[in-house]
Every structure is written in structure tokens, then in C-alpha cells.
Design a protein around this motif. Structure first.
Motif, PDB file in Angstrom:
ATOM      1  N   ARG A   1       0.817  -1.214   0.000  1.00 21.30           N
ATOM      2  CA  ARG A   1       0.000   0.000   0.000  1.00 21.30           C
ATOM      3  C   ARG A   1       0.857   1.273   0.000  1.00 21.30           C
ATOM      4  O   ARG A   1       0.454   2.285  -0.573  1.00 21.30           O
ATOM      5  CB  ARG A   1      -0.923   0.016   1.206  1.00 21.30           C
ATOM      6  CG  ARG A   1      -2.050  -0.975   1.056  1.00 21.30           C
ATOM      7  CD  ARG A   1      -2.930  -0.932   2.248  1.00 21.30           C
ATOM      8  NE  ARG A   1      -4.138  -1.700   2.033  1.00 21.30           N
ATOM      9  CZ  ARG A   1      -5.167  -1.668   2.841  1.00 21.30           C
ATOM     10  NH1 ARG A   1      -5.154  -0.916   3.918  1.00 21.30           N
ATOM     11  NH2 ARG A   1      -6.231  -2.407   2.602  1.00 21.30           N
ATOM     12  N   ILE A   2       2.009   1.195   0.648  1.00 24.12           N
ATOM     13  CA  ILE A   2       2.859   2.394   0.670  1.00 24.12           C
ATOM     14  C   ILE A   2       3.370   2.687  -0.741  1.00 24.12           C
ATOM     15  O   ILE A   2       3.408   3.843  -1.184  1.00 24.12           O
ATOM     16  CB  ILE A   2       4.020   2.215   1.671  1.00 24.12           C
ATOM     17  CG1 ILE A   2       3.438   2.196   3.084  1.00 24.12           C
ATOM     18  CG2 ILE A   2       5.050   3.343   1.535  1.00 24.12           C
ATOM     19  CD1 ILE A   2       4.394   1.869   4.165  1.00 24.12           C
TER      20      ILE A   2
ATOM     21  N   LEU B   1       0.557   4.262  -2.583  1.00 24.47           N
ATOM     22  CA  LEU B   1       0.350   5.658  -2.172  1.00 24.47           C
ATOM     23  C   LEU B   1       1.365   6.573  -2.849  1.00 24.47           C
ATOM     24  O   LEU B   1       1.026   7.643  -3.357  1.00 24.47           O
ATOM     25  CB  LEU B   1       0.453   5.767  -0.645  1.00 24.47           C
ATOM     26  CG  LEU B   1       0.287   7.172  -0.078  1.00 24.47           C
ATOM     27  CD1 LEU B   1      -1.115   7.702  -0.354  1.00 24.47           C
ATOM     28  CD2 LEU B   1       0.554   7.189   1.420  1.00 24.47           C
TER      29      LEU B   1
ATOM     30  N   THR C   1       0.448   6.860  -6.488  1.00 31.17           N
ATOM     31  CA  THR C   1      -0.712   7.744  -6.668  1.00 31.17           C
ATOM     32  C   THR C   1      -0.300   9.201  -6.501  1.00 31.17           C
ATOM     33  O   THR C   1      -0.713  10.073  -7.278  1.00 31.17           O
ATOM     34  CB  THR C   1      -1.817   7.405  -5.632  1.00 31.17           C
ATOM     35  OG1 THR C   1      -2.011   6.003  -5.639  1.00 31.17           O
ATOM     36  CG2 THR C   1      -3.118   8.097  -5.963  1.00 31.17           C
ATOM     37  N   THR C   2       0.520   9.457  -5.470  1.00 35.23           N
ATOM     38  CA  THR C   2       0.966  10.836  -5.221  1.00 35.23           C
ATOM     39  C   THR C   2       1.731  11.385  -6.425  1.00 35.23           C
ATOM     40  O   THR C   2       1.489  12.509  -6.871  1.00 35.23           O
ATOM     41  CB  THR C   2       1.868  10.871  -3.968  1.00 35.23           C
ATOM     42  OG1 THR C   2       1.156  10.280  -2.892  1.00 35.23           O
ATOM     43  CG2 THR C   2       2.257  12.289  -3.611  1.00 35.23           C
TER      44      THR C   2
END
Lengths: 154, 298
Positions: free
Chosen positions: B8-9, B12, B15-16
């Protein structure tokens, strides 16, 4: 929109918070931003952070949802004002930004109050008319030790 | 790879980075991203209009009750004003005839003669540290359509400059307000042979409702109280639109002289705006879209 994202993240967990944050951020950008993405980024992180603050056993305590709204609204406003203070300072080496009292009394406090007032019906809606029974995603507590744990800072 | 995407990191961060790329791309002039959002606005705009209409009805109902007492007094004083104004109108009609004669004799052009004026209502108006764009209920369906780097001036009911059209959808448009740090306009002092200067929004002045004035020519002394209007340089804004009044002057550095300007328009109290479209553009738009209904200048 921000209150909705914060409470979704708090009550329903990281994935829901992030997805709702992205969608609401997109709408926010459409409505009020000259560029696409600023709102998406802000609300994505709002959704994720709200799911991590007071995590684990506190997720069923509705009162802490208001604390979440308070903290994240404060952070949102403070970061915004910091940007307004720092960017001209770095670019022009000069800044005549608003006095602290004006920032607190005319900008931060009113926004926090509005968001807290909006939180009341929002919490009720998410709790009693939301997608999960009794407003809390029960599977969060079961899965927290595995999937949600990835997000925890040890 | 599958393991990487289940982290998930990593998701993230990815996505960022993607969102940051979108932000940069969408801030480039003439980017096609605004056309991607058009289908969403087709659904969003009617909902927003309905919500806004309901909100206005409720607030109008309550204000009608609270205003009832003061209306009677106001009515009496308005009757007096009407009598005075009727006399004034007669005089103005006479002056208008004389102006028309002079205009024909000296070939004087009206300021907005070559512009069509389209009215629009404000849908949303954000003014916090992160978001500060006005959305109006007029879009390409109504004849207001921009492409590439072109844009149109937006004024209020007093013909004061409010901003410029930033992007358009089928039924709505975004307006970049005069206070926004991305806004700039060539201005001139409202006097015979007035100096041409540069007015733009600035980060630290925005929250105080002020704009910055710079690029002041040598040997020109701006004074507090000087009125600035659009100069017409650049072609985007027609000349002569009132912008605001100088409230302070900074002459500490001879090379970087600047001033602050208080715009005439009060964005927080606006309800209706007017878009100025050059007549040749509006004729072209009319030939490809349903005929818009220009309104008379206020």
C-alpha cells in the motif's frame, strides 16, 4: 467535502478513506481549483491520515471523530497559511503576511467551527445511513492486525 | 510485480506522483485535461444549480420576513428618489442626443462597441488558502468557449474587472479572479496619456483583497488614489475597464518600484458576472453552437 472524507476514513478505514478522498478531491478540483489534482492530493491524504489517527480500538468512538475533524481542519488551514507565508518569503525574501491574531480569529477558528457543526449531521448520516451496519466497518477490527497494519508507524 | 502493487505504501507513492504529474500538466496553458472533466460537469452542474436554487429560495423566504419592516420606510424614500431621477433621466436623454451627435462628428468609438456581453450567475466561489476560483453557469453551450491560450475578460454589474475565463465546459466555466496569484493584466492610469503599468495577484496580498502593481515606468509617480483601468495592451482585455484604486506606493527601491491596488469589485458579494467576448469570436461561436442571447450592457 473534507469533513465527509475525514469521517469516512475514520469510521470505515484507510481504503475507503483514500478512495472517497480521491473522488471528493476530484470534485473539489472541478468546482474550485484552476488545476486538477490539488484537491485530490489533499483529500487523499486527509482520508488516509484520519484512518490512522486514533486507530485500533478507538474507531467505534464517535466523539473522537470530532477530534479528527478538529485536528485535520487545523492542519489544513495551518499548512495553507504556512505556504502563503513561506513562498513569498523564499521568492522575494520579504513578506508582509497577515498578523497571527487575524489568521486565527478570521480564518482558522471560523473554519473549524463550521466543520465541527457540519460534522454532527455527517456523523449521523454515516452512522445510521452509511454502507456499514451501525456506521462502523466491523471487519476493520478483525483485519487491522494484518492489512491495516501496513500503515501503522511503529 | 504483483507483490509490489499489493504494497500500500508503494501504491500511495505511485498515486501521489501521478497526481503531482496531473497538477503540473493541468497547469500548462492549453492542456486538454479540462475537456476530460466535461462529462462530469454535465451531471454535476444541473445538481449544483438545483441545490443553489433551493438554498436561494430558503434564504429569500427568510430575508423577505425580516426585511418587511424596513421595506415600508425604504419605499417612501424610493418614491422621492424616483421623482428626482425622472427629472435626471430627461436631462440625460438630452445629453445622450448631444453625445451621439458628437460621436458621429468625431468618429468616437464606444469602449465595448466590439464586444458582446454575456450574463452569468455564480455557481461556486471559493476563497480559502488552497482554492480560489469562481465557477459560473455559462459555458460553450451559451457561446462562451475558449481553446488554447485565449481567454475573455469578466466584469461585474458595474463593469469593474473581476477576472478572466480560465476554462469552459458545456454549461459552466471557471473564472480566474483578479486577486489570484496567476492573474495579470496590463493597466494604465485613468488620465490623459496615463502611464501603463502591470497589475497582478500576489500570494500575500490576496488574503487582504489587494493586488500588486509593478513595472512602473521611470519618471512616473503613482499616487494613492490613482485609478487604474485596463490598457488594452495584449488584446485580451478591452481598454478602459475600471480595475481599482491605488492604496499604497512603495518607492524604496528605484529599480523595483511597486504599489498596491484595491480592486473595485468585491468578489465576496458578487452574484452575477458578465463575460466580454469580441464580436468576431462570438459570431464564429454562434455559427457552430445554438445562438446565445447577448444581454444589453448594464
Amino acid at each position: 467535502m473534507m469533513v465527509f472524507v475525514i469521517l469516512t476514513g475514520y469510521l470505515y478505514g484507510t481504503t475507503d478513506g483514500a478512495v472517497v478522498g480521491l473522488i471528493m478531491g476530484f470534485l473539489r478540483d472541478m468546482l474550485a481549483s484552476p488545476t486538477l489534482g490539488t484537491g485530490m492530493l489533499i483529500l487523499l491524504y486527509a482520508g488516509i491520515i484520519s484512518s490512522l489517527l486514533f486507530s485500533k480500538r478507538f474507531h467505534s468512538r464517535i466523539a473522537l471523530g470530532f477530534v479528527q475533524v478538529f485536528i485535520l481542519t487545523l492542519a489544513y488551514k495551518v499548512i495553507g497559511h504556512l505556504l502563503y507565508y513561506l513562498v513569498p518569503l523564499i521568492m522575494n525574501h520579504d513578506n508582509n503576511y497577515l498578523p497571527l491574531s487575524a489568521i486565527v480569529l478570521n480564518s482558522i477558528l471560523p473554519q473549524i467551527l463550521i466543520n465541527l457543526v457540519i460534522s454532527v449531521p455527517m456523523v449521523l448520516l454515516l452512522t445510521y445511513a452509511g454502507p456499514y451496519r451501525k456506521g462502523v466497518r466491523r471487519s476493520l477490527d478483525d483485519n487491522r492486525s494484518s492489512s491495516e497494519e501496513v500503515w501503522q508507524i511503529r | 510485480m504483483r507483490k509490489l502493487f499489493s504494497n500500500r505504501i508503494f501504491l500511495l507513492i505511485l498515486t501521489t506522483l501521478l497526481i503531482l504529474a496531473v497538477i503540473i500538466f493541468s497547469s500548462l496553458p492549453g492542456n486538454p485535461i479540462h475537456s476530460i472533466t466535461t462529462p462530469v460537469s454535465v451531471f454535476l452542474d444541473p445538481v449544483q444549480k438545483a441545490v443553489q436554487g433551493a438554498g436561494n429560495s430558503v434564504s429569500d423566504f427568510f430575508s423577505a420576513i425580516t426585511d418587511g419592516m424596513s421595506l415600508r420606510k425604504e419605499n417612501d424614500s424610493l418614491k422621492e428618489q424616483v421623482a428626482k431621477l425622472q427629472y435626471q433621466v430627461q436631462q440625460d436623454e438630452e445629453a445622450g442626443k448631444r453625445w451621439q451627435e458628437l460621436k458621429d462628428a468625431f468618429h468616437i468609438k464606444d469602449t465595448f462597441e466590439n464586444y458582446e456581453i454575456y450574463g452569468a450567475s455564480i455557481l461556486t466561489r471559493e476563497a480559502d488558502e488552497w482554492f480560489s476560483v469562481i465557477r459560473i453557469d455559462t459555458g460553450s453551450n451559451n457561446g462562451v468557449s475558449i481553446s488554447g491560450t485565449n481567454s475573455y475578460a469578466v466584469v461585474d454589474s458595474q463593469m469593474n474587472l473581476v477576472g478572466r475565463v480560465l476554462s469552459t465546459d458545456t454549461s459552466s466555466a471557471k473564472v480566474l479572479p483578479i486577486l489570484h496569484e496567476g492573474f495579470s493584466v496590463s493597466a494604465k492610469v485613468d488620465a490623459v496619456n496615463g502611464a501603463v503599468v502591470h497589475v497582478h495577484g500576489e500570494f500575500e496580498l490576496k488574503t487582504e483583497g489587494l493586488c500588486k502593481v509593478d513595472l512602473i515606468p521611470e519618471n512616473v509617480e503613482l499616487k494613492v488614489g490613482d485609478v487604474l483601468v485596463t490598457s488594452g495592451v495584449g488584446g485580451l482585455f478591452p481598454a478602459g475597464i475600471p480595475i481599482g484604486v491605488i492604496v499604497s506606493v512603495d518607492n524604496t527601491s528605484e529599480l523595483l518600484r511597486s504599489a498596491t491596488l484595491k480592486p473595485y469589485t468585491d468578489i465576496s458579494s458578487l452574484r452575477d458576472l458578465f463575460v466580454l467576448i469580441p464580436k468576431d469570436v462570438s459570431d464564429t461561436a454562434a455559427s457552430v453552437t445554438p445562438a446565445p442571447t447577448p444581454i444589453p450592457a448594464p
